[in-house]
Structure formats: structure tokens, C-alpha cells
Design an enzyme around this catalytic site. Structure first.
Site, short mmCIF file in Angstrom:
data_model
loop_
_atom_site.label_atom_id
_atom_site.label_comp_id
_atom_site.label_asym_id
_atom_site.label_seq_id
_atom_site.Cartn_x
_atom_site.Cartn_y
_atom_site.Cartn_z
CG HIS A 1 27.37 -20.96 -46.93
ND1 HIS A 1 27.89 -22.06 -47.57
CD2 HIS A 1 28.42 -20.15 -46.66
CE1 HIS A 1 29.20 -21.93 -47.67
NE2 HIS A 1 29.55 -20.79 -47.14
CG ASP B 1 24.87 -17.95 -37.14
OD1 ASP B 1 24.13 -18.01 -38.15
OD2 ASP B 1 26.03 -18.42 -37.12
#
Ligand code: BDR
Ligand code: CA
Length: 312
Positions: A240, A9
Site C-alpha cells: 500500500h 504510522d
């Protein structure tokens, strides 16, 4: 080399993960699949195409994924973290190429079935497309080499709320399906990613390189870094999604544990990835934990070495 499909995303940290994977000789990116999360699915698709163009890798297909979670509406984008455009508000021109005609789930199923045992899935967004692929062809649970995902918070607090990390929170029903599929699955979650922080000096190195990908990274970073500063109360940037890639390339730099894991889909701890860590008065099975299919949970890392690898 390990063939991977990145479900993404994009997203600033997704951008770093994608470029990192493209640079790695240990990995061969066979496709990107898009999902809502940091931005809506359509924009995620456009960004995936744009990133491949910047990297000079438009030969890699992009398959557009589902526009919403399995059983609930999409909770919406996070422009204060990733920008209105998901790329730190730099507003790139439209991509030249289009996504392929297959959906993300169809592409995953077709690729995995064509190369049994060879393809690994690397989800770095909500797990909706992966759950849909499992519904389409449950056998992919045996055909996929392994799943290495960014998401979850096992022994630490979440980042959406005290319980939950964003990717799991955004589609907990899909996460439940993916964690219960019985395949080889590794969770690179906040337990480790909140420890891997890039310093201001390290961030500055992207600007010093004249590679197109490095220049793009240095352009998209400021907004994301500013958000991380506020959240952390000190300078530094979260890594992340690239941490999942780092784990695939350099597993020896990480510490892991195997746990039975269950995703909460309801209530105040919706999206929580509960792990069964020790002997209790009752057996884990009483609470729906599958002790025969443990999840590899990444808990720690040699953070300096991981960041060096990313920068290199
Ligand atoms: C995850 O959520 C998204 O904002 C990031 O791209 C990452 O995949 C971190 O919780
Ligand atoms: Ca992401």
C-alpha cells in the site's frame, strides 16, 4: 528533486515506503511526521526515529503528531497485522534520538511556508495531522506543491469494511477536510494497491541483500506477509504505502482518472471515498461534490514494473 514530508504510522508497509523514498534520487525527505493508525502516535514516533537510524539518516527530523482523530477516539492498533511494536514483533531497542519540539502540524506549516511551491505532502496514515496543519494555516493549500496520499477505495471495496479503507476510516472528518482543501491531490488507494502484490520470490530478495535497510525489511515482513496470505488466500504481500512513493517517482507506470470526490463521515459507509464517475439525473453539486476541484485517483498500474522499481 522533489521535497517531501511523509506523514506516517509505521507500520510494516510504511517502513518499505520510507526506505524507498530515502533511496530515491527523485525525492528529498525533509521530515517525517508521526500519526496514530497501525500503532499509537508515541510508538509511531519511536518507529520513525528507529527507521531513520537504521537507514543512517538521523539527520532527518521527526515531529510527533496528534494522538487522536479530530472528532472521535482512536480506534486502536492492529497488532495482528503489524505486530505489537508495529515492526512485526522484532522488538527493537529504543531509538537514540528524540523527536523535535514542534508538533507535526507546526512542522508541516513551518516547512511549507518557508518553501512555498516546493514541498509535497505524502500522508500514508490517517489524515489528522494534515487537517490540523490546514487549520493552523489555511494558505498551505496554495503553498504545498501537491499531496500524494495512500488511502481510500473509489471503485472497489474497502479493507476495514466493504465501504472503507483504514486510513480514511480512522479519521474521516480529517479526510473530508484534506480532500476539500482545493489543492493538487492524488489518491493512491485500494483501487491500485490491491493489484500490486509482491511474490514470495521477490520478498526473498530483501534477505539476499546485505544493506541494513533490506535486512530490516526481511526481519519485519513475516507477520505482515502471513496476514496478507490469510486475507488473499494465496501468497503475496500488499504494498500500500510504497505504491504512493512509486507513483511519485514513476507516474508513467500508473493510470489515473480525475473525479469529484467526497468523503462520507457517518453511518455504515463512514470513511468511504465516493467518486462521481458519470452523468446522472442530478448534478453532483446537489450532493456536495465540488466539480471544480477534482481529485486524481490512481486506478491501475504496470504492476511488475512498479515492483521492479521498489526492489531496485
Ligand atoms: C493502510 O493502512 C495501514 O495499515 C497501512 O500502513 C496503509 O497505510 C492500508 O489500508
Ligand atoms: Ca500506513
Amino acid at each position: 528533486t522533489e521535497k517531501i514530508i511523509i506523514d506516517t504510522d509505521p507500520g510494516v508497509d510504511d517502513t518499505l515506503a520510507i526506505f524507498y523514498a530515502l533511496e530515491s534520487e527523485a525525492l528529498e525527505v525533509v521530515g517525517l511526521t508521526s500519526v496514530f493508525g497501525n500503532v499509537d502516535t508515541k510508538l509511531a514516533t519511536q518507529n520513525a526515529l528507529r527507521l531513520l537510524e537504521i537507514a543512517g539518516r538521523s539527520d532527518i527530523p521527526v515531529a510527533q503528531g496528534t494522538k487522536k482523530p479530530l472528532d472521535r477516539p482512536y480506534s486502536g492498533p492492529v497488532p495482528h497485522i503489524h505486530g505489537e511494536d508495529g515492526q512485526g514483533n522484532i522488538h527493537l531497542p529504543p531509538p537514540e534520538k528524540k523527536p523535535i519540539d514542534q508538533s507535526a502540524a507546526e512542522f508541516i506549516v513551518e516547512q511549507v511556508a518557508a518553501h512555498p511551491g516546493e514541498i509535497s505532502l505524502v500522508p500514508i496514515g490517517p489524515l489528522s495531522n494534515i487537517a490540523l496543519a490546514l487549520r493552523l494555516r489555511p494558505q498551505i493549500a496554495n503553498e504545498v506543491k501537491r499531496v500524494v496520499l495512500m488511502g481510500g477505495a473509489a471503485l472497489v471495496q474497502g479493507n476495514i469494511n466493504p465501504a472503507s479503507e483504514a486510513n480514511i476510516y480512522n479519521d474521516p472528518e480529517a479526510a473530508d477536510i484534506v480532500f476539500s482543501a482545493g489543492w493538487d491531490i492524488t489518491m493512491v488507494g485500494l483501487d491500485v494497491t490491491h493489484k500490486i502484490l509482491m511474490s514470495q520470490d521477490q520478498i526473498a530478495r530483501f534477505e539476499q541483500s546485505n544493506k541494513k535497510t533490506s535486512q530490516h525489511i526481511s526481519n519485519v515482513l513475516p507477520l505482515y506477509v502471513e496476514f496478507a496470505h490469510k486475507a488473499l488466500g494465496k501468497p503475496g504481500m500488499y504494498l500500500h504505502d510504497p505504491s504512493a512513493i512509486a507513483y511519485m517517482i514513476n507516474p508513467s507506470l500508473f493510470e489515473t482518472q480525475q473525479y469529484p470526490l467526497k468523503v462520507e463521515t457517518q453511518g455504515i459507509s463512514r470513511g468511504k471515498t465516493w467518486v462521481w464517475t458519470q452523468t446522472m439525473d442530478f448534478p453532483p453539486e446537489n450532493f456536495g461534490f465540488d466539480v471544480d476541484h477534482k481529485v486524481t485517483v490512481v486506478l491501475d498500474a504496470d504492476c511488475d514494473a512498479v515492483i521492479d522499481s521498489m526492489l531496485e
